[in-house]
Design a protein around this motif. Structure first.
Motif, short mmCIF file in Angstrom:
data_model
loop_
_atom_site.label_atom_id
_atom_site.label_comp_id
_atom_site.label_asym_id
_atom_site.label_seq_id
_atom_site.Cartn_x
_atom_site.Cartn_y
_atom_site.Cartn_z
N THR A 65 -49.75 111.96 -132.82
CA THR A 65 -49.46 112.71 -134.04
C THR A 65 -48.61 113.93 -133.71
O THR A 65 -49.02 114.76 -132.89
CB THR A 65 -50.76 113.17 -134.71
OG1 THR A 65 -51.54 112.02 -135.07
CG2 THR A 65 -50.47 113.98 -135.96
N PRO A 66 -47.44 114.05 -134.32
CA PRO A 66 -46.61 115.23 -134.06
C PRO A 66 -47.34 116.50 -134.45
O PRO A 66 -48.02 116.55 -135.49
CB PRO A 66 -45.38 115.00 -134.95
CG PRO A 66 -45.38 113.53 -135.25
CD PRO A 66 -46.81 113.12 -135.27
N SER A 67 -47.21 117.52 -133.63
CA SER A 67 -47.85 118.79 -133.95
C SER A 67 -47.01 119.54 -134.97
O SER A 67 -45.79 119.41 -135.03
CB SER A 67 -48.00 119.64 -132.68
OG SER A 67 -46.74 119.88 -132.09
N GLY A 118 -47.63 116.29 -140.31
CA GLY A 118 -48.24 115.23 -139.52
C GLY A 118 -49.71 115.47 -139.25
O GLY A 118 -50.53 114.55 -139.36
N GLU A 119 -50.07 116.69 -138.89
CA GLU A 119 -51.46 116.99 -138.59
C GLU A 119 -52.33 116.88 -139.83
O GLU A 119 -53.46 116.37 -139.77
CB GLU A 119 -51.57 118.39 -137.98
CG GLU A 119 -50.96 118.50 -136.58
CD GLU A 119 -51.14 119.87 -135.98
OE1 GLU A 119 -51.51 120.80 -136.73
OE2 GLU A 119 -50.91 120.03 -134.77
N ARG A 165 -44.98 110.07 -125.41
CA ARG A 165 -43.88 111.00 -125.09
C ARG A 165 -42.56 110.26 -124.99
O ARG A 165 -41.51 110.77 -125.41
CB ARG A 165 -44.18 111.73 -123.78
CG ARG A 165 -45.31 112.75 -123.90
CD ARG A 165 -45.40 113.63 -122.66
NE ARG A 165 -45.83 112.88 -121.48
CZ ARG A 165 -47.10 112.71 -121.12
NH1 ARG A 165 -48.06 113.25 -121.86
NH2 ARG A 165 -47.42 112.03 -120.03
N GLY A 206 -41.48 109.03 -128.68
CA GLY A 206 -41.25 110.02 -129.72
C GLY A 206 -42.23 109.81 -130.87
O GLY A 206 -43.27 109.17 -130.71
N PRO A 207 -41.92 110.32 -132.07
CA PRO A 207 -42.86 110.22 -133.20
C PRO A 207 -42.87 108.84 -133.84
O PRO A 207 -42.60 108.69 -135.03
CB PRO A 207 -42.34 111.29 -134.15
CG PRO A 207 -40.87 111.31 -133.91
CD PRO A 207 -40.69 111.04 -132.43
N TYR A 254 -45.39 105.69 -133.86
CA TYR A 254 -46.68 105.13 -133.46
C TYR A 254 -46.53 103.67 -133.06
O TYR A 254 -47.03 103.25 -132.00
CB TYR A 254 -47.67 105.27 -134.62
CG TYR A 254 -48.96 104.51 -134.42
CD1 TYR A 254 -49.96 105.02 -133.60
CD2 TYR A 254 -49.18 103.29 -135.05
CE1 TYR A 254 -51.16 104.34 -133.41
CE2 TYR A 254 -50.37 102.59 -134.87
CZ TYR A 254 -51.35 103.12 -134.06
OH TYR A 254 -52.51 102.43 -133.87
#
Length: 422
Positions: free
Chosen positions: A280-282, A286-287, A377, A380-381, A383
């Motif tokens: 999950t991107p910070s 997203g959070e 990593r 990337g974003p 899933y």
């Protein structure tokens, strides 16, 4: 013109317009005052004419389109990047990246459509979870279901048009959720798809394994957890026999299938807490979207527990009827199973809610998560890309962790119901 719009348009609509949300017909859009504009992206979001947004939990990420075919009413839903809901009513549910549904949909509370899960027109859902790529045809009623399977948009689990999941019994209970696929293997996005043929139905609670095909026009009433079978059958033969409202026969299958469903939800909750969280991107929305998905899973677990408890409470009346109506060699075992569920419900409930499954296979879990973090990593974003990049050994390690979670929940619960293990 802008000044006149400022005077006429309601403040919540005007706030979103000024933020950059596109509204081809802003005077037909309704936004509740409780909707938080900070939870609505301006990046490519389009609210077509007749869109209604309500609920403080409502979240809309970038690229979302609402109401391109018919008006949309959205209440307390969370929508990920690129979701498209073309028309209908949507309440207390979560839609992850690029999920989409055609017009006429009615999606009620407790639903979660993961990445690229989709459906055509006039789909009815409630308390339903669809894993990535799962596809629903038209004119479908598919409440109280979990569906996984498939590897891509070209190779996906599918529910044919005019399909029904029968989720309400003559004894007026809904302890009937059906598990199509499972969580431990399903999350790895590499299992054979499940196909439910059109103009058919499934009587819950059922367990259906990967690679299963249920022929069109078939109403299936059994389990096939091993999968990779073609299931078909003629209509139920005509018969006439006594019906005793409130009387249950052998509840073993119903009990085991309810426990299996809840055990898989517990595993999915841990997947979101640990694995999904890593991907999950910070910052940004997203959070908040991830937190909303976890909250939806918690509610789904509570829903299934409440339905299971309602079934347990019906056993007192059923046992009284069974004493009068049932005969034969299995009568004693049937009564014993009903008595166990009724009398040991507090222990059963505690086993399903104590959370001890979180300690299952910690070494395997941590090793898997370490590799998954590296994959995240690199991807990337994205899933789906991160999961699909895992090598077979790592995927098997993650499946083993989650299967041990499922087994832990089932084993400790069934320990209180020994007659259901016979």
């Amino acid at each position: 013109m802008e000044e006149s719009m400022d005077r006429i348009l309601p403040a919540p609509v005007l706030t979103l317009l000024r933020k950059g949300v596109r509204m081809p017909e802003p005077f037909s859009v309704d936004v509740g005052p409780e909707v938080d504009p900070e939870r609505i992206s301006a990046d490519g979001v389009v609210l077509h004419g007749g869109t209604r947004l309500h609920g403080a939990r409502t979240l809309i990420a970038g690229g979302v389109q609402l109401g391109s075919e018919t008006p949309v009413t959205l209440s307390n839903c969370l929508l990920g990047q690129g979701v498209e809901l073309k028309g209908g009513f949507f309440k207390d549910s979560v839609f992850l990246e690029r999920a989409n549904l055609g017009s006429g949909a009615q999606v009620r509370e407790g639903c979660m459509l993961e990445e690229e899960a989709n459906g055509s027109h006039t789909v009815g859902l409630k308390q339903t979870i669809l894993f990535p790529f799962a596809t629903l045809g038209s004119l479908i009623n598919f409440c109280d279901c979990f569906l996984a399977g498939g590897t891509s948009r070209k190779n996906h689990s599918e529910v044919g048009s005019s399909y029904i999941h029968f989720n309400y019994t003559p004894n007026q209970d809904k302890a009937t959720a059906s598990l199509l696929g499972d969580v431990p293997r399903g999350v790895m996005l590499r299992e054979a798809p499940i196909f439910l043929g059109g103009q058919g139905g499934l009587v819950g609670p059922a367990r259906i394994g990967y690679g299963t095909v249920i022929a069109a026009g078939t109403v299936w009433r059994r389990d096939c957890p091993e999968g990779h079978k073609l299931l078909k059958g003629a209509a139920t033969p005509l018969s006439m026999e006594a019906f005793h409202p409130g009387l249950y026969g052998d509840i073993r299958r119903r009990v085991i299938n309810n426990i299996a469903y809840l055990a898989n939800l517990c595993a999915l909750r841990l997947w979101y807490r640990h694995a999904r969280r890593l991907l999950t991107p910070s910052g940004g929305l997203g959070e908040a979207l991830h937190a909303g998905a976890l909250d939806t899973l918690e509610r789904a677990i509570q829903e299934r527990l409440s339905r299971f408890e309602a079934l347990a409470k019906k056993m007192e009346a059923s046992r009284a009827l069974a004493e009068k109506c049932l005969a034969g060699e299995t009568r004693g075992l049937i009564l014993r199973r009903q008595a166990e569920l009724q009398e040991r419900w507090p222990d059963v409930e505690a086993s399903l809610t104590d959370g001890s499954e979180a300690t299952a296979d910690l070494a395997g879990r941590d090793g898997f998560l370490e590799t998954l973090a590296a994959a995240g990593r690199a991807a990337g974003p994205d899933y789906v890309r991160a999961i699909q990049s895992l090598d077979p050994q790592t995927a098997a390690q993650g499946t083993q962790w989650l299967q041990r979670v499922v087994d832990a929940v089932q084993d400790r619960t069934l320990a209180h119901l020994p007659a259901c293990r016979e």
